[in-house]
Scaffold this motif. Structure first.
Motif, PDB file in Angstrom:
ATOM      1  N   THR A   1     112.278   8.912-106.939  1.00 24.29           N
ATOM      2  CA  THR A   1     112.203   9.899-105.864  1.00 24.29           C
ATOM      3  C   THR A   1     113.390   9.760-104.919  1.00 24.29           C
ATOM      4  O   THR A   1     113.773   8.635-104.568  1.00 24.29           O
ATOM      5  CB  THR A   1     110.902   9.730-105.053  1.00 24.29           C
ATOM      6  N   VAL A   2     113.946  10.892-104.499  1.00 28.29           N
ATOM      7  CA  VAL A   2     114.943  10.929-103.424  1.00 28.29           C
ATOM      8  C   VAL A   2     114.488  11.996-102.432  1.00 28.29           C
ATOM      9  O   VAL A   2     114.408  13.176-102.770  1.00 28.29           O
ATOM     10  CB  VAL A   2     116.354  11.253-103.942  1.00 28.29           C
ATOM     11  N   ARG A   3     114.173  11.583-101.218  1.00 22.84           N
ATOM     12  CA  ARG A   3     113.746  12.510-100.172  1.00 22.84           C
ATOM     13  C   ARG A   3     114.955  12.970 -99.367  1.00 22.84           C
ATOM     14  O   ARG A   3     115.846  12.176 -99.065  1.00 22.84           O
ATOM     15  CB  ARG A   3     112.731  11.839 -99.248  1.00 22.84           C
ATOM     16  N   VAL A   4     114.954  14.239 -99.008  1.00 24.80           N
ATOM     17  CA  VAL A   4     116.059  14.811 -98.249  1.00 24.80           C
ATOM     18  C   VAL A   4     115.773  14.652 -96.760  1.00 24.80           C
ATOM     19  O   VAL A   4     114.704  15.054 -96.278  1.00 24.80           O
ATOM     20  CB  VAL A   4     116.277  16.288 -98.609  1.00 24.80           C
ATOM     21  N   THR A   5     116.743  14.094 -96.029  1.00 22.53           N
ATOM     22  CA  THR A   5     116.561  13.769 -94.608  1.00 22.53           C
ATOM     23  C   THR A   5     117.784  14.211 -93.810  1.00 22.53           C
ATOM     24  O   THR A   5     118.377  13.422 -93.092  1.00 22.53           O
ATOM     25  CB  THR A   5     116.330  12.260 -94.416  1.00 22.53           C
ATOM     26  N   ASP A   6     118.159  15.474 -93.925  1.00 15.93           N
ATOM     27  CA  ASP A   6     119.438  15.913 -93.357  1.00 15.93           C
ATOM     28  C   ASP A   6     119.378  16.366 -91.906  1.00 15.93           C
ATOM     29  O   ASP A   6     120.406  16.445 -91.237  1.00 15.93           O
ATOM     30  CB  ASP A   6     120.030  17.048 -94.197  1.00 15.93           C
ATOM     31  N   ASP A   7     118.196  16.687 -91.371  1.00 11.91           N
ATOM     32  CA  ASP A   7     118.092  17.299 -90.045  1.00 11.91           C
ATOM     33  C   ASP A   7     118.257  16.246 -88.945  1.00 11.91           C
ATOM     34  O   ASP A   7     117.343  15.476 -88.663  1.00 11.91           O
ATOM     35  CB  ASP A   7     116.745  18.002 -89.909  1.00 11.91           C
ATOM     36  N   ILE A   8     119.415  16.227 -88.279  1.00 17.83           N
ATOM     37  CA  ILE A   8     119.703  15.156 -87.336  1.00 17.83           C
ATOM     38  C   ILE A   8     118.887  15.265 -86.052  1.00 17.83           C
ATOM     39  O   ILE A   8     118.767  14.292 -85.302  1.00 17.83           O
ATOM     40  CB  ILE A   8     121.202  15.085 -86.994  1.00 17.83           C
ATOM     41  N   TYR A   9     118.305  16.426 -85.768  1.00 16.06           N
ATOM     42  CA  TYR A   9     117.516  16.580 -84.552  1.00 16.06           C
ATOM     43  C   TYR A   9     116.058  16.185 -84.719  1.00 16.06           C
ATOM     44  O   TYR A   9     115.307  16.177 -83.746  1.00 16.06           O
ATOM     45  CB  TYR A   9     117.580  18.025 -84.052  1.00 16.06           C
ATOM     46  N   SER A  10     115.637  15.849 -85.922  1.00 20.18           N
ATOM     47  CA  SER A  10     114.226  15.550 -86.152  1.00 20.18           C
ATOM     48  C   SER A  10     113.895  14.080 -85.958  1.00 20.18           C
ATOM     49  O   SER A  10     112.716  13.714 -85.939  1.00 20.18           O
ATOM     50  CB  SER A  10     113.805  16.001 -87.553  1.00 20.18           C
ATOM     51  N   ALA A  11     114.883  13.236 -85.824  1.00 19.94           N
ATOM     52  CA  ALA A  11     114.675  11.813 -85.520  1.00 19.94           C
ATOM     53  C   ALA A  11     116.022  11.216 -85.135  1.00 19.94           C
ATOM     54  O   ALA A  11     117.081  11.739 -85.500  1.00 19.94           O
ATOM     55  CB  ALA A  11     114.086  11.054 -86.707  1.00 19.94           C
ATOM     56  N   ALA A  12     115.973  10.104 -84.420  1.00 19.94           N
ATOM     57  CA  ALA A  12     117.197   9.449 -83.985  1.00 19.94           C
ATOM     58  C   ALA A  12     117.931   8.843 -85.173  1.00 19.94           C
ATOM     59  O   ALA A  12     117.360   8.613 -86.239  1.00 19.94           O
ATOM     60  CB  ALA A  12     116.862   8.360 -82.965  1.00 19.94           C
ATOM     61  N   SER A  13     119.224   8.573 -84.982  1.00 21.68           N
ATOM     62  CA  SER A  13     120.036   8.019 -86.066  1.00 21.68           C
ATOM     63  C   SER A  13     119.513   6.670 -86.531  1.00 21.68           C
ATOM     64  O   SER A  13     119.700   6.293 -87.688  1.00 21.68           O
ATOM     65  CB  SER A  13     121.495   7.894 -85.618  1.00 21.68           C
ATOM     66  N   ALA A  14     118.824   5.938 -85.636  1.00 21.10           N
ATOM     67  CA  ALA A  14     118.267   4.642 -86.020  1.00 21.10           C
ATOM     68  C   ALA A  14     117.023   4.787 -86.895  1.00 21.10           C
ATOM     69  O   ALA A  14     116.559   3.797 -87.461  1.00 21.10           O
ATOM     70  CB  ALA A  14     117.931   3.831 -84.772  1.00 21.10           C
ATOM     71  N   GLU A  15     116.498   6.002 -86.972  1.00 22.51           N
ATOM     72  CA  GLU A  15     115.298   6.255 -87.775  1.00 22.51           C
ATOM     73  C   GLU A  15     115.566   7.376 -88.775  1.00 22.51           C
ATOM     74  O   GLU A  15     114.780   8.305 -88.917  1.00 22.51           O
ATOM     75  CB  GLU A  15     114.123   6.631 -86.871  1.00 22.51           C
ATOM     76  N   LYS A  16     116.673   7.271 -89.498  1.00 20.25           N
ATOM     77  CA  LYS A  16     117.053   8.330 -90.438  1.00 20.25           C
ATOM     78  C   LYS A  16     115.979   8.593 -91.479  1.00 20.25           C
ATOM     79  O   LYS A  16     115.818   9.726 -91.944  1.00 20.25           O
ATOM     80  CB  LYS A  16     118.367   7.968 -91.140  1.00 20.25           C
ATOM     81  N   SER A  17     115.235   7.567 -91.853  1.00 22.80           N
ATOM     82  CA  SER A  17     114.217   7.750 -92.901  1.00 22.80           C
ATOM     83  C   SER A  17     113.086   8.662 -92.452  1.00 22.80           C
ATOM     84  O   SER A  17     112.323   9.164 -93.280  1.00 22.80           O
ATOM     85  CB  SER A  17     113.651   6.393 -93.322  1.00 22.80           C
ATOM     86  N   LYS A  18     112.967   8.911 -91.137  1.00 22.25           N
ATOM     87  CA  LYS A  18     111.916   9.782 -90.623  1.00 22.25           C
ATOM     88  C   LYS A  18     112.382  11.226 -90.487  1.00 22.25           C
ATOM     89  O   LYS A  18     111.583  12.099 -90.142  1.00 22.25           O
ATOM     90  CB  LYS A  18     111.428   9.274 -89.271  1.00 22.25           C
ATOM     91  N   ARG A  19     113.644  11.493 -90.735  1.00 26.39           N
ATOM     92  CA  ARG A  19     114.157  12.849 -90.563  1.00 26.39           C
ATOM     93  C   ARG A  19     113.614  13.775 -91.650  1.00 26.39           C
ATOM     94  O   ARG A  19     113.355  13.356 -92.771  1.00 26.39           O
ATOM     95  CB  ARG A  19     115.684  12.839 -90.597  1.00 26.39           C
ATOM     96  N   ARG A  20     113.496  15.049 -91.313  1.00 28.42           N
ATOM     97  CA  ARG A  20     113.016  16.044 -92.268  1.00 28.42           C
ATOM     98  C   ARG A  20     114.196  16.664 -93.009  1.00 28.42           C
ATOM     99  O   ARG A  20     115.351  16.563 -92.603  1.00 28.42           O
ATOM    100  CB  ARG A  20     112.224  17.125 -91.536  1.00 28.42           C
ATOM    101  N   GLY A  21     113.864  17.329 -94.098  1.00 26.54           N
ATOM    102  CA  GLY A  21     114.875  18.025 -94.879  1.00 26.54           C
ATOM    103  C   GLY A  21     114.862  19.506 -94.583  1.00 26.54           C
ATOM    104  O   GLY A  21     113.796  20.121 -94.517  1.00 26.54           O
ATOM    105  N   ILE A  22     116.055  20.092 -94.380  1.00 28.71           N
ATOM    106  CA  ILE A  22     116.143  21.543 -94.203  1.00 28.71           C
ATOM    107  C   ILE A  22     117.135  22.084 -95.227  1.00 28.71           C
ATOM    108  O   ILE A  22     116.991  21.795 -96.415  1.00 28.71           O
ATOM    109  CB  ILE A  22     116.444  21.938 -92.732  1.00 28.71           C
ATOM    110  N   ALA A  23     118.143  22.832 -94.830  1.00 32.22           N
ATOM    111  CA  ALA A  23     119.029  23.473 -95.808  1.00 32.22           C
ATOM    112  C   ALA A  23     119.894  22.482 -96.571  1.00 32.22           C
ATOM    113  O   ALA A  23     120.478  22.826 -97.603  1.00 32.22           O
ATOM    114  CB  ALA A  23     119.916  24.511 -95.118  1.00 32.22           C
TER     115      ALA A  23
END
Length: 582
Positions: free
Chosen positions: A128-150
């Motif tokens: 599995t590879v989850r997409v986490t590109d949205d920088i406004y959805s979590a801080a840079s220190a918590e990149k794994s919590k970011r959501r995927g958009i375009a």
């Protein structure tokens, strides 16, 4: 709003039917979603993507040569169920294995992880590879919590190109993960979007303003600012992305792919106006743009908004980005396909009422009928309160909790009815209801309710006439399943905040000798009080987490629906004479 629909509950299914009919030379319908019209070549890793409907061309529109092999399609704004994902993956898998890739949302994670485990248990290699590109959805220190958009498109392109090279599953996963690590996106919205059949948008933006940081499921923005000019908007987008560059990337002299995405109501000419400044600002920063994409790639019904994605390329990722692809919604270069290619057999769901019903004792069959009455009551409550639950969810989430619960409860009730009609015991009734609930509802709540009903059913079985202690243990098994899968604790502002007091209250009262119906009603009151008290909590999990302040003062919709479900269940128990013996 959606102007063209029949029954809102059928919107996603009917859309898929029309999509496949329109693109039958490229895609075929399989159980749970769509797949390439041609079979996956032997020895090639299959790329399976997916997510909720309502985002076309993501995800079905990206299935085809040079891109995904299959897409699992959930209901509107809801994750596909684990069964749907499993079925799509089985329909395209080869001995080389399957790579699952999707936007990082709680429901998708829960269901894709369950599907991955099932595939692996059957001997099919899976990563599995989850997409986490949205920088406004979590801080840079918590990149794994970011959501995927375009940015999904960049990761899917890289993964699919790697698979076409015939390399191993591990190597395909590494390239896809590297693509994700080098992808960043920002989105803004000028208006909200409305689910099919709903009368109100999920959120609104004041006239003359824009929401910064919106999500493609209608999650509200992080802030609201005055509406800028196109040039000022481009500066906001580019500046934000240049402010967070992936490790190892030097902006001056870098090569980047650009995706300027319209979210539904912002059309091509307006995007071109924005892009004229985007390219100017990136050139000033020393960035060389490689094959930009300007158009609609991940939409949100009629939401007026745009997102900008920068995909920072290395030599290998540049080859992936420029490679040919031919899908219903994304075409680049020339792709050769043979009409004579074999078409893989689709994996079909097994109908619940066609399965063998385990033998059950007369006592368990009698309690199975009570179980059906409880599930019917929950369904009726959800039908009554569906709009209110959606409204509560829209305050800081995506607004689909009501409609998701409605789909799940209706499917669960239908499956329970079929099981009872076939002579099933209480355990089987609950298990069948849970499986149907999870499959049709999708999303986080669908998966959790499905797991809970199945866990309770497995504890009760089909032999005994459950005593009050057995029922309390079954409820605690359901609690354990929900907390085990969802990982939530009391205080996270989830359904667990109502479930734990209910389970503990029921267990304590039953242990003290209180009759089951009376204990249940009192425990449901505990759950109701706890659910209402979530108004004072800030969410620590789920889609509401990035907008936690917005939910302050509003109870958690999952906790409210759980408490109301337990309340109507208690009314059934209180009215049913068969429980007086327990």
């Amino acid at each position: 709003m959606s102007y063209v629909l029949n029954d809102p509950a059928d919107f996603a299914d009917e859309s898929v039917i029309g999509f496949v009919a329109a693109h039958g030379t490229l895609v075929r319908r399989v159980s749970g979603g769509v797949a390439r019209a041609q079979a996956t070549p032997s020895g090639q890793v299959a790329i399976v993507i997916g997510g909720g409907s309502g985002h076309y061309p993501a995800f079905a529109g990206l299935v085809g040569a040079g891109l995904a092999h299959g897409a699992a399609m959930g209901n509107v704004f809801a994750s596909p169920s684990a069964q749907q994902i499993y079925s799509v993956a089985k329909s395209v898998a080869t001995d080389a294995g399957v790579l699952l890739s999707y936007g990082n949302y709680a429901g998708d994670v829960l269901n894709f992880d369950q599907a991955e485990k099932r595939l692996r248990d059957e001997g099919i290699p899976c990563r599995t590879v989850r997409v986490t590109d949205d920088i406004y959805s979590a801080a840079s220190a918590e990149k794994s919590k970011r959501r995927g958009i375009a940015g999904d498109l960049a990761v899917f392109r890289a993964a699919s190109w790697a698979a076409e090279q015939g390399i191993s599953l591990d190597d395909v996963a590494e390239i896809a993960a590297r693509a994700n690590d080098r992808t960043r996106s920002i989105g803004v919205a000028f208006s909200g979007c409305t689910l099919p059949g709903a009368s109100e948008p999920l959120f609104t933006v004041p006239a003359g303003h824009m929401a910064v940081g919106m999500g493609i499921h209608g999650e509200p923005g992080i802030s609201v600012v005055p509406l800028p000019t196109a040039r000022e908007l481009a500066a906001v987008l580019v500046g934000g992305l240049l402010g967070e560059v992936p490790d190892g990337v030097a902006v001056d002299g870098a090569h980047a792919a650009v995706i300027l995405n319209g979210l539904g109501a912002v059309k091509s000419e307006e995007l071109f106006v924005i892009y004229a400044t985007v390219i100017e600002l990136l050139a000033e920063a020393g960035v060389t743009i490689v094959e930009p994409e300007v158009g609609e790639y991940a939409t949100s019904f009629e939401m007026a908004g745009v997102s900008l994605t920068l995909f920072w390329l290395d030599d290998e990722l540049a080859r992936a980005w420029a490679s040919p692809a031919y899908t219903p919604a994304y075409r680049k270069g020339a792709v050769e396909t043979s009409a004579a290619d074999a078409v893989a057999d689709a994996v079909q769901d097994t109908a619940v009422d066609a399965e063998v019903i385990p033998a059950a004792s007369p006592d368990s069959v009698e309690i199975g009928a009570v179980t059906l009455a409880i599930i019917d009551a929950i369904r009726d409550m959800i039908d009554r309160d569906v709009d209110e639950l959606g409204r509560l969810d829209a305050i800081a989430g995506d607004g689909d909790h009501g409609i998701g619960m409605q789909r799940g409860a209706r499917a669960g009730a239908a499956a329970a009815r079929a099981a009872v009609d076939a002579g099933a015991g209480a355990g089987t009734v609950l298990c069948r209801a849970g499986d149907a609930w999870a499959d049709k509802a999708g999303g986080t709540s669908g998966a959790l309710w499905g797991a809970a009903l199945r866990a309770a059913g497995e504890r009760l079985g089909d032999e005994i006439r459950p005593e009050a202690g057995d029922v309390a243990e079954a409820v605690d098994a359901a609690r354990a399943a929900i907390q085990g899968y969802g990982k939530a604790s009391v205080g996270d502002k989830t359904m667990v905040d109502a479930l734990v007091p209910f389970a503990e209250g029921l267990t304590a009262r039953v242990a003290a000798g209180t009759p089951l119906a009376q204990a249940w009603v009192a425990a449901a009151a505990d759950a109701t009080s706890a659910a209402e008290a979530t108004s004072a909590l800030l969410p620590r999990m789920g889609r509401a987490r990035p907008h936690m302040e917005k939910s302050l003062g509003t109870p958690d919709p999952g906790a409210i629906s759980l408490a109301r479900a337990m309340t109507v269940a208690g009314l059934v128990l209180a009215d049913d004479s068969s429980t007086e013996k327990d």
